[in-house]
Design a protein around this motif. Structure first.
Motif, PDB file in Angstrom:
ATOM      1  N   LYS A 122       0.823  -1.207   0.000  1.00 13.11           N
ATOM      2  CA  LYS A 122       0.000   0.000   0.000  1.00 13.11           C
ATOM      3  C   LYS A 122       0.867   1.271   0.000  1.00 13.11           C
ATOM      4  O   LYS A 122       0.594   2.217  -0.754  1.00 13.11           O
ATOM      5  CB  LYS A 122      -0.887  -0.032   1.244  1.00 13.11           C
ATOM      6  CG  LYS A 122      -2.133   0.787   1.118  1.00 13.11           C
ATOM      7  CD  LYS A 122      -3.184   0.088   0.263  1.00 13.11           C
ATOM      8  CE  LYS A 122      -4.339   1.008  -0.026  1.00 13.11           C
ATOM      9  NZ  LYS A 122      -5.209   0.478  -1.093  1.00 13.11           N
ATOM     10  N   MET A 123       1.864   1.292   0.839  1.00  8.80           N
ATOM     11  CA  MET A 123       2.673   2.509   0.972  1.00  8.80           C
ATOM     12  C   MET A 123       3.461   2.775  -0.310  1.00  8.80           C
ATOM     13  O   MET A 123       3.609   3.909  -0.727  1.00  8.80           O
ATOM     14  CB  MET A 123       3.626   2.410   2.175  1.00  8.80           C
ATOM     15  CG  MET A 123       2.926   2.303   3.512  1.00  8.80           C
ATOM     16  SD  MET A 123       1.818   3.678   3.871  1.00  8.80           S
ATOM     17  CE  MET A 123       2.629   4.415   5.269  1.00  8.80           C
ATOM     18  N   GLN A 124       3.965   1.703  -0.907  1.00  7.91           N
ATOM     19  CA  GLN A 124       4.691   1.886  -2.174  1.00  7.91           C
ATOM     20  C   GLN A 124       3.763   2.427  -3.250  1.00  7.91           C
ATOM     21  O   GLN A 124       4.113   3.331  -3.994  1.00  7.91           O
ATOM     22  CB  GLN A 124       5.275   0.548  -2.644  1.00  7.91           C
ATOM     23  CG  GLN A 124       6.631   0.262  -2.031  1.00  7.91           C
ATOM     24  CD  GLN A 124       7.312  -0.914  -2.716  1.00  7.91           C
ATOM     25  OE1 GLN A 124       7.537  -0.916  -3.907  1.00  7.91           O
ATOM     26  NE2 GLN A 124       7.635  -1.921  -1.921  1.00  7.91           N
ATOM     27  N   GLU A 125       2.568   1.846  -3.291  1.00  8.88           N
ATOM     28  CA  GLU A 125       1.566   2.272  -4.256  1.00  8.88           C
ATOM     29  C   GLU A 125       1.264   3.768  -4.114  1.00  8.88           C
ATOM     30  O   GLU A 125       1.086   4.483  -5.096  1.00  8.88           O
ATOM     31  CB  GLU A 125       0.317   1.437  -3.960  1.00  8.88           C
ATOM     32  CG  GLU A 125      -0.807   1.483  -4.950  1.00  8.88           C
ATOM     33  CD  GLU A 125      -2.004   0.691  -4.382  1.00  8.88           C
ATOM     34  OE1 GLU A 125      -1.811  -0.493  -3.988  1.00  8.88           O
ATOM     35  OE2 GLU A 125      -3.108   1.265  -4.299  1.00  8.88           O
ATOM     36  N   LEU A 126       1.226   4.234  -2.860  1.00  6.53           N
ATOM     37  CA  LEU A 126       0.862   5.628  -2.594  1.00  6.53           C
ATOM     38  C   LEU A 126       2.084   6.553  -2.581  1.00  6.53           C
ATOM     39  O   LEU A 126       1.955   7.749  -2.320  1.00  6.53           O
ATOM     40  CB  LEU A 126       0.147   5.723  -1.235  1.00  6.53           C
ATOM     41  CG  LEU A 126      -1.206   5.008  -1.138  1.00  6.53           C
ATOM     42  CD1 LEU A 126      -1.663   4.911   0.311  1.00  6.53           C
ATOM     43  CD2 LEU A 126      -2.249   5.722  -1.979  1.00  6.53           C
ATOM     44  N   GLY A 127       3.256   5.988  -2.819  1.00  2.76           N
ATOM     45  CA  GLY A 127       4.463   6.805  -2.792  1.00  2.76           C
ATOM     46  C   GLY A 127       4.846   7.264  -1.396  1.00  2.76           C
ATOM     47  O   GLY A 127       5.489   8.287  -1.213  1.00  2.76           O
ATOM     48  N   ARG A 128       4.432   6.523  -0.391  1.00  2.20           N
ATOM     49  CA  ARG A 128       4.786   6.870   0.992  1.00  2.20           C
ATOM     50  C   ARG A 128       5.959   6.004   1.445  1.00  2.20           C
ATOM     51  O   ARG A 128       6.404   5.130   0.725  1.00  2.20           O
ATOM     52  CB  ARG A 128       3.586   6.674   1.925  1.00  2.20           C
ATOM     53  CG  ARG A 128       2.367   7.504   1.501  1.00  2.20           C
ATOM     54  CD  ARG A 128       1.247   7.357   2.525  1.00  2.20           C
ATOM     55  NE  ARG A 128      -0.007   7.940   2.037  1.00  2.20           N
ATOM     56  CZ  ARG A 128      -1.167   7.884   2.706  1.00  2.20           C
ATOM     57  NH1 ARG A 128      -1.211   7.257   3.879  1.00  2.20           N
ATOM     58  NH2 ARG A 128      -2.248   8.422   2.215  1.00  2.20           N
ATOM     59  N   GLY A 129       6.442   6.252   2.662  1.00  7.29           N
ATOM     60  CA  GLY A 129       7.641   5.571   3.152  1.00  7.29           C
ATOM     61  C   GLY A 129       7.343   4.230   3.797  1.00  7.29           C
ATOM     62  O   GLY A 129       6.374   4.075   4.542  1.00  7.29           O
ATOM     63  N   TYR A 130       8.190   3.247   3.501  1.00  9.06           N
ATOM     64  CA  TYR A 130       8.052   1.931   4.128  1.00  9.06           C
ATOM     65  C   TYR A 130       9.442   1.322   4.236  1.00  9.06           C
ATOM     66  O   TYR A 130      10.183   1.307   3.261  1.00  9.06           O
ATOM     67  CB  TYR A 130       7.158   1.022   3.277  1.00  9.06           C
ATOM     68  CG  TYR A 130       6.960  -0.347   3.881  1.00  9.06           C
ATOM     69  CD1 TYR A 130       5.843  -0.623   4.652  1.00  9.06           C
ATOM     70  CD2 TYR A 130       7.904  -1.359   3.701  1.00  9.06           C
ATOM     71  CE1 TYR A 130       5.662  -1.865   5.230  1.00  9.06           C
ATOM     72  CE2 TYR A 130       7.728  -2.607   4.280  1.00  9.06           C
ATOM     73  CZ  TYR A 130       6.615  -2.860   5.040  1.00  9.06           C
ATOM     74  OH  TYR A 130       6.449  -4.084   5.610  1.00  9.06           O
ATOM     75  N   VAL A 131       9.801   0.835   5.405  1.00  9.91           N
ATOM     76  CA  VAL A 131      11.086   0.141   5.541  1.00  9.91           C
ATOM     77  C   VAL A 131      10.866  -1.159   6.307  1.00  9.91           C
ATOM     78  O   VAL A 131      10.250  -1.162   7.376  1.00  9.91           O
ATOM     79  CB  VAL A 131      12.142   0.999   6.293  1.00  9.91           C
ATOM     80  CG1 VAL A 131      13.444   0.219   6.462  1.00  9.91           C
ATOM     81  CG2 VAL A 131      12.418   2.308   5.559  1.00  9.91           C
ATOM     82  N   CYS A 132      11.357  -2.273   5.735  1.00  6.80           N
ATOM     83  CA  CYS A 132      11.452  -3.522   6.487  1.00  6.80           C
ATOM     84  C   CYS A 132      12.662  -3.350   7.398  1.00  6.80           C
ATOM     85  O   CYS A 132      13.794  -3.563   6.967  1.00  6.80           O
ATOM     86  CB  CYS A 132      11.682  -4.711   5.559  1.00  6.80           C
ATOM     87  SG  CYS A 132      10.309  -5.065   4.488  1.00  6.80           S
ATOM     88  N   ALA A 133      12.427  -2.930   8.600  1.00  2.63           N
ATOM     89  CA  ALA A 133      13.530  -2.560   9.494  1.00  2.63           C
ATOM     90  C   ALA A 133      14.334  -3.788   9.910  1.00  2.63           C
ATOM     91  O   ALA A 133      13.822  -4.913   9.889  1.00  2.63           O
ATOM     92  CB  ALA A 133      12.985  -1.842  10.711  1.00  2.63           C
TER      93      ALA A 133
END
Lengths: 250, 68, 360
Positions: free
Chosen positions: C44-55
């Motif tokens: 979802k976040m990638q789709e919306l251009g928002r930030g996501y990190v598998c920490a």
């Protein structure tokens, strides 16, 4: 008469360094400030520092700064960068912070290739707590927790940070510099500038390890401490650029 | 010809500058700071300073301004 | 169509609610039973251009949240029990730094690694905290999937409104169950963060956010200020839910998903002639001490029902100030207490109280 050497504009007005006499943190921070001035990025910076003598960066530099818990500067910086990719993000920490308690965060930030620049002060000891054995303490070095000197059986080996960071595929620049002589200081500034530039160019993680003296905890005069950097540290932690990715991808 | 100005409020008496000046123009002073350490002073009677700024570049406390 | 009901799992509901609330960044590390939150948001976040990190760890995840929220955006992480334990240091920092961190804890069983059975054993961890120093966190406890959505919205709002970390304390049962719920629209106004957020020192003085305090007086004042702020939060934001309180002699007190069986148990007990009501704190912190004390002043006894060894039980005891009886019906973890178990336990307690009253 014209002023040919002055305090960089990015330093806070009326700042007073709270470091011990002869501490190289002062020079390192000045170099960072000069690079910020030269690149004209002061207003775009959000920096992150964590725990150790390095934490007080925000007392000296006229930039936005968020503190992180010990070892988490790179995680905090990652959060900042992901939230505000248009900002310039850098961290400033010591070797204990970067390469001991925060090694996982540092390494993974490099592996992810975050466009973040990172300065690590390597003075072979935990300075703020009074000189204990750290991840970069040299073999044979006496500290308050290695009273007879660091031996391998008991304490293992020191870490070569810049080489490790260079091995990460997301790293765009990794170098080791020192501050013991004028030529080394000049090289250090160039390295900091490159580590900052790779972020501006969107190439990945930029890293500089700075060999620094800690006269107080080494129980040396500032000049002898610089001699130790030269004669004992540099042979173990060689100066140089270990990775450099250029704009055309090489 | 050059000259330097030492900011006594920043100087912590580490003496790196005294060992750095190629002309030996910076020396321990007889004055002491509030901690009792001897301060440093610039003395260039013969006008030898060339404003090389090596003292300033090695000063950890940014206590030296250089003029030319 | 935002008010349309959908059948959705608690974890997905929390994740989508975060998206709706304007969460700009998610940072997380997998742990059952909350992993779906991170899985859902990764796409979802990638789709919306928002930030996501598998920490790389939970430590890193929550510190990434701290970095992100320091710039004024909304950000969150989610985790479960033993991994939330790892985040306690950061929560202490975030409370002192006044950073609007949102943390979702979908509780599992402890102590230690425990297992993935649902439990409510992190009440103390959330309400009293495992971090150092005098700090307080806002803790919201949903009881349904609908409330997972509503309270996720509220968590983001309260975090920024008061610049205080907020924990959404759900559990494995809620995280994994499907229920009809509607998202609606994010119901809160956007909070102005421009006075403190780090955005680069352009046309203003440089800002720094830190918890280190070298001056004793400043630190003392800082702690007083944090607690004054929490007094305001207590005043304005303490919420709870009541059923059949007015005529009740006995008040069953529960939080989170335990509420679900308790209403059925209340109805059974009422049919059996016992005047039973239910009181449910929605904010576990601030805890509704005042309301519980009022009810105690009216002579109502309390029975706390929870899936732990009596953690909220202590707060209820503290709140009633010895005015009435407080008993505990509990199990440490696993299968939720059934309606029958609750009914028979309450009957036993009531019988015991009668016998005791007759003996003195």
């Amino acid at each position: 008469m014209q002023q040919v050497f002055s305090i960089p504009k990015s330093m806070k007005k009326d700042f007073k360094y709270t470091f011990c006499p002869g501490c190289d943190h002062g020079i390192a921070i000045r170099l960072v400030a000069e690079v910020i001035d030269e690149l004209g990025i002061r207003e775009d910076i959000i920096s992150s520092t964590s725990v150790g003598c390095s934490v007080f960066l925000y007392d000296f530099l006229d930039i936005d700064c968020v503190e992180a818990p010990h070892g988490r500067a790179l995680a905090s910086a990652t959060g900042v960068k992901r939230a505000r990719p248009d900002k310039f993000v850098f961290t400033y920490s010591g070797d204990g912070d970067f390469a001991s308690i925060g090694l996982a965060e540092s390494m993974h930030t490099a592996l992810r290739g975050e466009c973040i620049s990172s300065i690590c002060i390597n003075n072979t000891t935990y300075g703020m707590t009074g000189g204990q054995l750290g991840p970069t303490t040299l073999l044979g070095q006496k500290t308050t927790t290695s009273p007879t000197g660091r031996n391998v059986d008991y304490y293992g080996y020191p870490i070569k940070i810049a080489e490790h960071i260079a091995l990460c595929d997301g790293t765009a620049y990794s170098a080791r510099v020192a501050l013991d002589t004028i030529p080394h200081i000049n090289q250090a500034k160039q390295a900091i500038k490159k580590a900052f530039q790779v972020q501006l160019d969107g190439l990945g993680f930029g890293f500089v390890e700075i060999l620094s003296s800690c006269p107080t905890n080494w129980h040396m005069t500032p000049e002898d401490a610089h001699k130790r950097v030269r004669e004992e540290m540099i042979p173990v932690f060689p100066l140089g650029v270990f990775k450099e990715v250029s704009k055309d991808g090489n | 010809m050059g000259k330097i100005v030492i900011d006594d409020s920043r100087c912590k008496s580490c003496y790196i500058c005294t060992m750095t000046c190629p002309k030996g123009l910076i020396k321990k002073s007889s004055k002491t700071n509030r901690l009792g350490d001897y301060m440093v002073e610039f003395n260039d009677e013969k006008g030898e300073c060339i404003a090389c700024a090596m003292c300033a570049k090695r000063c950890p406390d940014l206590a030296i301004e250089v003029y030319k | 169509m935002v008010n349309e009901k959908v059948l959705i799992k608690g974890n997905y509901a929390i994740a989508q609610a975060a998206v709706n609330a304007g969460c700009q960044c998610y940072f997380g590390y997998p742990i059952t039973p909350q992993t779906e939150i991170g899985e859902y948001l990764s796409g979802k976040m990638q789709e919306l251009g928002r930030g996501y990190v598998c920490a790389e760890s939970e430590l890193a995840a929550i510190n990434m949240v701290m970095g992100a929220v320091s710039t004024g955006v909304k950000a969150m992480t989610s985790s479960s029990s033993c991994a939330v334990a790892l985040m306690q240091e950061a929560l202490s920092y975030a409370a002192s730094d006044e950073l609007p961190v949102v943390l979702v804890n979908v509780m599992r069983t402890g102590p230690g690694l425990g297992y993935i059975y649902p439990a409510q054993g992190d009440y103390n961890q959330a309400v009293y905290g495992g971090g150092n120093g005098d700090y307080k966190i806002i803790v919201l406890a949903p009881s349904t999937v609908q409330e997972c959505i509503d309270l996720t919205y509220r968590a983001f709002y309260l975090a920024q409104k008061y610049r205080n970390p907020v924990i959404l304390l759900a559990d494995g049962l809620l995280g994994q169950m499907m229920e009809p719920a509607s998202f609606g629209e994010y119901p809160y106004p956007e909070v102005d963060v421009s006075s403190w957020a780090l955005t680069g020192a352009k046309n203003r003085d440089a800002r720094s956010i830190y918890s280190v305090a070298r001056e004793e007086k400043k630190q003392i004042q800082h702690i007083y200020d944090l607690h004054k702020k929490f007094d305001v939060i207590t005043q304005n934001e303490t919420t709870f839910e009541e059923f059949n309180i007015e005529d009740a002699d006995i008040i069953l007190t529960v939080f989170g998903s335990m509420t679900r069986n308790i209403k059925a148990a209340m109805n059974v007990l009422r049919k059996k002639g016992l005047k039973v009501g239910v009181f449910r704190p929605i904010t576990l912190s601030p805890f509704p001490h005042k309301r519980i004390n009022e009810l105690a002043s009216r002579g109502k006894d309390f029975i706390v029902v929870e899936m732990n060894m009596g953690q909220m039980f202590k707060d209820v005891k503290f709140a009633v100030e010895g005015k009435v009886n407080v008993d505990l019906v509990n199990r440490p973890c696993g299968e939720w207490l059934s309606v029958e178990e609750i009914v028979s336990s309450v009957e036993k307690i009531v019988e015991g109280r009668k016998q005791y009253a007759a003996s003195v």
